[in-house]
Design an enzyme around this catalytic site. Sequence first.
Site, PDB file in Angstrom:
ATOM      1  N   GLN A   1       0.862  -1.184   0.000  1.00 40.08           N
ATOM      2  CA  GLN A   1       0.000   0.000   0.000  1.00 40.08           C
ATOM      3  C   GLN A   1       0.897   1.232   0.000  1.00 40.08           C
ATOM      4  OE1 GLN A   1      -2.407   1.475   3.440  1.00 40.08           O
ATOM      5  NE2 GLN A   1      -4.108   1.374   2.001  1.00 40.08           N
TER       6      GLN A   1
ATOM      7  N   TYR B   1      -6.541  10.725   3.610  1.00 39.45           N
ATOM      8  CA  TYR B   1      -5.113  10.921   3.393  1.00 39.45           C
ATOM      9  C   TYR B   1      -5.010  11.953   2.259  1.00 39.45           C
ATOM     10  CZ  TYR B   1      -3.382   7.186   6.462  1.00 39.45           C
ATOM     11  OH  TYR B   1      -3.038   6.427   7.560  1.00 39.45           O
TER      12      TYR B   1
ATOM     13  N   ARG C   1      -9.738  -6.814  10.153  1.00 39.63           N
ATOM     14  CA  ARG C   1      -9.771  -7.285  11.527  1.00 39.63           C
ATOM     15  C   ARG C   1      -9.988  -8.797  11.642  1.00 39.63           C
ATOM     16  NH1 ARG C   1     -14.203  -3.015  13.020  1.00 39.63           N
ATOM     17  NH2 ARG C   1     -14.635  -3.542  10.841  1.00 39.63           N
TER      18      ARG C   1
HETATM   19  C1  LIG Z   1      -5.200  -1.807  13.295  1.00 40.82           C
HETATM   20  C2  LIG Z   1      -5.685  -1.332  11.952  1.00 40.82           C
HETATM   21  C3  LIG Z   1      -4.826  -0.620  11.133  1.00 40.82           C
HETATM   22  C4  LIG Z   1      -5.254  -0.172   9.878  1.00 40.82           C
HETATM   23  N1  LIG Z   1      -4.381   0.470   9.035  1.00 40.82           N
HETATM   24  C5  LIG Z   1      -4.761   0.782   7.779  1.00 40.82           C
HETATM   25  C6  LIG Z   1      -3.823   1.331   6.858  1.00 40.82           C
HETATM   26  O1  LIG Z   1      -2.641   1.512   7.155  1.00 40.82           O
HETATM   27  N2  LIG Z   1      -4.280   1.647   5.613  1.00 40.82           N
HETATM   28  C7  LIG Z   1      -5.577   1.441   5.244  1.00 40.82           C
HETATM   29  O2  LIG Z   1      -5.942   1.751   4.108  1.00 40.82           O
HETATM   30  N3  LIG Z   1      -6.475   0.922   6.089  1.00 40.82           N
HETATM   31  C8  LIG Z   1      -6.100   0.570   7.334  1.00 40.82           C
HETATM   32  N4  LIG Z   1      -7.002  -0.031   8.171  1.00 40.82           N
HETATM   33  C9  LIG Z   1      -8.380  -0.262   7.692  1.00 40.82           C
HETATM   34  C10 LIG Z   1      -8.537  -1.663   7.089  1.00 40.82           C
HETATM   35  O3  LIG Z   1      -7.786  -1.788   5.902  1.00 40.82           O
HETATM   36  C11 LIG Z   1     -10.001  -1.932   6.726  1.00 40.82           C
HETATM   37  O4  LIG Z   1     -10.367  -0.991   5.757  1.00 40.82           O
HETATM   38  C12 LIG Z   1     -10.960  -1.850   7.925  1.00 40.82           C
HETATM   39  O5  LIG Z   1     -10.412  -2.525   9.036  1.00 40.82           O
HETATM   40  C13 LIG Z   1     -12.333  -2.447   7.580  1.00 40.82           C
HETATM   41  O6  LIG Z   1     -12.208  -3.791   7.190  1.00 40.82           O
HETATM   42  P1  LIG Z   1     -12.541  -5.015   8.223  1.00 40.82           P
HETATM   43  O7  LIG Z   1     -13.965  -4.896   8.617  1.00 40.82           O
HETATM   44  O8  LIG Z   1     -12.247  -6.260   7.438  1.00 40.82           O
HETATM   45  O9  LIG Z   1     -11.633  -4.852   9.390  1.00 40.82           O
HETATM   46  C14 LIG Z   1      -6.587  -0.458   9.442  1.00 40.82           C
HETATM   47  C15 LIG Z   1      -7.425  -1.198  10.265  1.00 40.82           C
HETATM   48  C16 LIG Z   1      -7.001  -1.641  11.509  1.00 40.82           C
HETATM   49  C17 LIG Z   1      -7.927  -2.452  12.360  1.00 40.82           C
HETATM   50  S1  SF4 Z   2     -11.472  -8.607  18.240  1.00 34.88           S
HETATM   51 FE1  SF4 Z   2     -11.189  -6.399  18.595  1.00 34.88          FE
HETATM   52  S2  SF4 Z   2      -8.966  -6.154  18.763  1.00 34.88           S
HETATM   53 FE2  SF4 Z   2      -9.306  -8.152  17.829  1.00 34.88          FE
HETATM   54  S3  SF4 Z   2      -9.190  -7.801  15.624  1.00 34.88           S
HETATM   55 FE3  SF4 Z   2     -11.338  -7.680  16.218  1.00 34.88          FE
HETATM   56  S4  SF4 Z   2     -11.679  -5.495  16.560  1.00 34.88           S
HETATM   57 FE4  SF4 Z   2      -9.462  -5.799  16.603  1.00 34.88          FE
END
Ligand SMILES: Cc1cc2nc3c(=O)[nH]c(=O)nc-3n(C[C@H](O)[C@H](O)[C@H](O)COP(=O)(O)O)c2cc1C
Ligand code: SF4
Length: 417
Positions: free
Chosen positions: A106, A176, A352
């Site tokens: 990325q 960003y 996540r």
């Molecule tokens: C700890 C953490 C760090 C993240 N860092 C970035 C990042 O550096 N760049 C980005 O585009 N999204 C970042 N995200 C967002 C994730 O790419 C994703 O869009 C978001 O978690 C929703 O997807 P999910 O429901 O599968 O978690 C981050 C998410 C988490 C939880």
């Molecule tokens: S359980 Fe909570 S801490 Fe663990 S990945 Fe999911 S949101 Fe993040």
Amino acid sequence: MTLAPGTPAPDVFSPGRIGNVTLRNRIVKAATFEGRCPRGRITDELIEFHTEYARGGVGMTTVAYLATSPEGRTDKHQYHWGMDDGGMLRKLTDSVHNEGAAISAQVGHAGAVANGASNGMTPLGPSRIPAPTGLAITKACTPADIDRIVEDHVRAARGAYEAGFDAIEVHFGHNYLVSEFLSPRLNRRKDSYGGSLENRARFARRIGRAIRDAMGDKIAVTMKLNMDDGVPGGFWIDEARQVARWLEQDGSADALVMTVGSSLLNPIYLFKGDAPLEEFAATQPPVIKMGMKVVGPKMFKEYPYTDAYMFDDARQIREAVDLPMMLLGGIVDRPSIDKAMNAGFEFVAMGRGLLREPDFPNKLREDERRRSLCVHCNRCMATIYSGSRCVLREYVPPIPPRGGHDTLQATSLTPQV
Ligand SMILES: Cc1cc2nc3c(=O)[nH]c(=O)nc-3n(C[C@H](O)[C@H](O)[C@H](O)COP(=O)(O)O)c2cc1C
Ligand code: SF4
């Protein structure tokens, strides 16, 4: 492309193609900033972090986030292209490839999300806007800054290719820098980069074209684009549809990943679920901590979580373009994956769910009733300064879950931080 009536949806465990790269399956590890690059040094911990996802069965893992430019780092503990990585990026890509997965970098510029105090550099924005993490005001990009940052993106793409990455994901989301240019709220420029949507999208389109011109199809290019900043007066889905169409017409993207939210103004809108305000404040220096007491509850608003929560918005984009697309946001089980595949998304991206269980794809392949153990507490957000991780990771539920969260899991949390 939406599926023609009667066309069977691909199975998530079948190979999928992005540009010239074939992934062994359609599950992509979404970018989650790792916090494993002290002063920009690529470490063995970063390599192990991504190798674990590859071992766990993903089709592709995404390294986040490799800044295009020194002032575009969110803080000084981040790599930026142009630094000497001592061959470690090649070690990283080799390690992931050895486990059979592809790897994406990325790349982006954090704009006002950058911590200028930590970087020792003034953060940049489309206009003069607050950059809260470093308690600064951005400098508005000059035309020369814009030209240089376009070239920095090309340098990043070239560097990623030379280090063995299969793809880059260009960051056009989360307010960003490029996403700040797209936002009518943050971009108050009077030149050809501000005002109309055509002008606000000029920076993103220039970056896309410059990468394509320089790299051709040597490396696959995906773009992570906001659909909705989640703030009044921000970039919204009607404009996102048009920008997605332009990126397709320009031939600069091989796939799109749609996202929402603003790291600057409304972070939980991206995640949905709980707002871990106290945990997050505890990671901040005293001045920011005090500020968070005042503005925190307003900035860290909670939103109800549902599985595949970006589906309805992303489908609006799916219908507008033919490019391959990844569905992101609350992908946690086979029904949410199949919902994406049946609607014409070629891939799913998981953040996540994989932080919680890096081997989730292997588990799902063995048992399609398997559901992610992530409970959307969002406490992993507060770990990004000390090595991003799921705070529940060491917790092993005594009863393997079958088809849904059980109360045992939700009431027996043993945080490991
Ligand atoms: C700890 C953490 C760090 C993240 N860092 C970035 C990042 O550096 N760049 C980005 O585009 N999204 C970042 N995200 C967002 C994730 O790419 C994703 O869009 C978001 O978690 C929703 O997807 P999910 O429901 O599968 O978690 C981050 C998410 C988490 C939880
Ligand atoms: S359980 Fe909570 S801490 Fe663990 S990945 Fe999911 S949101 Fe993040």
